[in-house]
Enzyme design. Structure first.
Site, PDB file in Angstrom:
ATOM      1  N   TYR A 133      -2.399  13.979  66.810  1.00 15.38           N
ATOM      2  CA  TYR A 133      -2.388  15.415  67.281  1.00 15.38           C
ATOM      3  C   TYR A 133      -1.031  16.039  66.572  1.00 15.38           C
ATOM      4  O   TYR A 133       0.058  15.954  67.881  1.00 15.38           O
ATOM      5  CB  TYR A 133      -2.786  15.636  68.377  1.00 15.38           C
ATOM      6  CG  TYR A 133      -2.826  16.872  68.871  1.00 15.38           C
ATOM      7  CD1 TYR A 133      -2.896  18.209  68.064  1.00 15.38           C
ATOM      8  CD2 TYR A 133      -3.458  17.335  70.148  1.00 15.38           C
ATOM      9  CE1 TYR A 133      -2.996  19.531  68.295  1.00 15.38           C
ATOM     10  CE2 TYR A 133      -3.262  18.624  70.744  1.00 15.38           C
ATOM     11  CZ  TYR A 133      -3.241  19.681  69.907  1.00 15.38           C
ATOM     12  OH  TYR A 133      -3.534  21.140  70.310  1.00 15.38           O
ATOM     13  N   LYS A 161      -4.993  15.486  63.497  1.00 12.10           N
ATOM     14  CA  LYS A 161      -5.316  16.881  63.773  1.00 12.10           C
ATOM     15  C   LYS A 161      -4.355  17.707  63.423  1.00 12.10           C
ATOM     16  O   LYS A 161      -3.417  17.536  64.147  1.00 12.10           O
ATOM     17  CB  LYS A 161      -5.929  16.845  65.394  1.00 12.10           C
ATOM     18  CG  LYS A 161      -6.267  18.368  65.812  1.00 12.10           C
ATOM     19  CD  LYS A 161      -6.096  18.192  67.151  1.00 12.10           C
ATOM     20  CE  LYS A 161      -6.565  19.930  67.522  1.00 12.10           C
ATOM     21  NZ  LYS A 161      -5.750  20.936  66.830  1.00 12.10           N
TER      22      LYS A 161
HETATM   23  C1  HMN Z   1      -6.537  21.985  71.156  1.00 14.28           C
HETATM   24  O1  HMN Z   1      -5.854  21.225  71.564  1.00 14.28           O
HETATM   25  O2  HMN Z   1      -7.501  22.298  72.024  1.00 14.28           O
HETATM   26  C2  HMN Z   1      -6.239  22.808  69.928  1.00 14.28           C
HETATM   27  O3  HMN Z   1      -5.001  22.603  69.634  1.00 14.28           O
HETATM   28  C3  HMN Z   1      -7.391  23.793  69.388  1.00 14.28           C
HETATM   29  C4  HMN Z   1      -6.888  24.346  68.274  1.00 14.28           C
HETATM   30  O4  HMN Z   1      -6.217  23.947  67.200  1.00 14.28           O
HETATM   31  C5  HMN Z   1      -6.205  25.671  68.630  1.00 14.28           C
HETATM   32  N1  HMN Z   1      -4.851  25.538  68.931  1.00 14.28           N
HETATM   33  C6  HMN Z   1      -4.435  26.223  70.108  1.00 14.28           C
HETATM   34  O5  HMN Z   1      -4.906  26.785  70.806  1.00 14.28           O
HETATM   35  C7  HMN Z   1      -3.004  25.754  70.219  1.00 14.28           C
HETATM   36  C8  HMN Z   1      -6.802  26.860  67.666  1.00 14.28           C
HETATM   37  O6  HMN Z   1      -8.141  26.919  67.683  1.00 14.28           O
HETATM   38  C9  HMN Z   1      -6.186  28.265  68.234  1.00 14.28           C
HETATM   39  O7  HMN Z   1      -6.575  28.485  69.391  1.00 14.28           O
HETATM   40  C10 HMN Z   1      -6.827  29.279  67.132  1.00 14.28           C
HETATM   41  O8  HMN Z   1      -6.510  29.021  65.927  1.00 14.28           O
HETATM   42  C11 HMN Z   1      -6.440  30.774  67.489  1.00 14.28           C
HETATM   43  O9  HMN Z   1      -5.129  30.997  67.390  1.00 14.28           O
END
Ligand code: HMN
Length: 288
Positions: A133, A161
């Site tokens: 990740y 990821k």
């Molecule tokens: C997680 O670990 O839950 C993630 O990183 C999920 C995802 O990559 C989200 N990243 C963050 O929240 C930092 C994205 O879905 C993000 O929320 C979205 O692109 C809006 O900025």
């Protein structure tokens, strides 16, 4: 088959304990209504880095109980404390999770050799498929193509990821490692990642626009690039609004409007103000 995977929220009561019923509702909503292909449990979206080991373990148990074998389940077990990460990894293996994932160790500006040894130990001690990740904006840790080469060579590491905005690098990585999986983590760039060879996407916003995300992958697969881009631009109207006051808070708020018990945020995250809620109401007509 390209996959759209929801990075799962955790609903909390106001005292910070897990709202089990709400968590089960969110799991079902993603599987039954958003029709996503998987759930990424214990990530940033789940507010996991604010939780103790017992709470995380309990969340992993509840989600597996509710989801069963309906969709692919990925457990983000990464923690600065390697022993905790190993214990959580073994627990998720026992529970029947498909894959583990671990954030690159952060805060101390670890050297690449230290990061590599972290994954070597974690994979050796858990013996489960491992999705790295990488989220440089949060961890400060940028991994070069050469260093990815070394991490991807570790036994059990199946891919990344990739919460990085460098879409060119993603394309290069996929070309170099066609046998590994790369999931994009920037929801507003899903289209760009899809055409650059990503194997799917993992994101928070798929709680609300999971079907649209799947449709973009469908259009790209059929070669309808212009249509896919149009869909992304529409999707970004929702995403722009979701991130305005805090993406997790706002998704929870919208889910409540859809009668899903999405609970509260974990301290020190704050809730939306009444004024912000009113503004966030404009998201509802944009949803299917
Ligand atoms: C997680 O670990 O839950 C993630 O990183 C999920 C995802 O990559 C989200 N990243 C963050 O929240 C930092 C994205 O879905 C993000 O929320 C979205 O692109 C809006 O900025």
């Amino acid at each position: 088959m390209k996959k759209v995977i929801t990075a799962l929220l955790t609903p909390f009561f106001q005292d910070g304990t897990v709202h089990e019923e709400g968590l089960r509702e969110i799991v079902r909503y993603n599987i039954d209504e958003m029709k996503v292909d998987g759930l990424y449990v214990g990530g940033s979206t789940g507010e996991s880095f604010l939780l103790d080991e017992g709470t995380k373990s309990n969340i992993f148990r509840i989600v597996k109980e509710e989801a069963g074998n309906d969709v692919m389940l990925i457990a983000q077990i990464g923690s600065l404390n390697i022993d905790e990460a190993v214990r959580l990894g073994r627990k998720c293996k026992e529970l029947g999770y498909d894959t583990l994932s671990a954030i690159t160790p952060y805060y101390y500006k670890f050297s690449f050799e230290e990061i590599k040894s972290y994954y070597e130990r974690l994979t050796k001690e858990t013996e489960m498929p491992m999705l790295l990740y990488s989220i440089p904006a949060f961890t400060g840790s940028q991994i070069s193509i050469n260093n990815y080469e070394k991490l991807l060579a570790i036994p059990h590491v199946i891919g990344v990821k990739y919460s990085d905005t460098d879409v060119v690098k993603l394309g290069q990585l996929k070309e170099l490692h066609p046998d590994k999986v790369f999931y994009s983590g920037c929801d507003d760039m899903l289209f760009e990642f899809a055409v650059s060879g990503a194997d799917g996407a993992i994101g928070s916003t798929y709680h609300l626009i999971g079907q649209e995300a799947k449709q973009i992958y469908g259009e790209v697969a059929r070669g309808n690039v212009a249509e896919a881009q149009k869909l992304q631009l529409q999707m970004n109207k929702v995403i722009d609004k979701l991130v305005e006051f805090g993406v997790y808070q706002t998704i929870k708020y919208v889910l409540k409007k859809l009668n899903i018990n999405s609970g509260y945020m974990r301290f020190p995250f704050r809730e939306l103000t009444e004024e912000e809620k009113k503004s966030a109401d404009s998201i509802l007509p944009l949803l299917r």
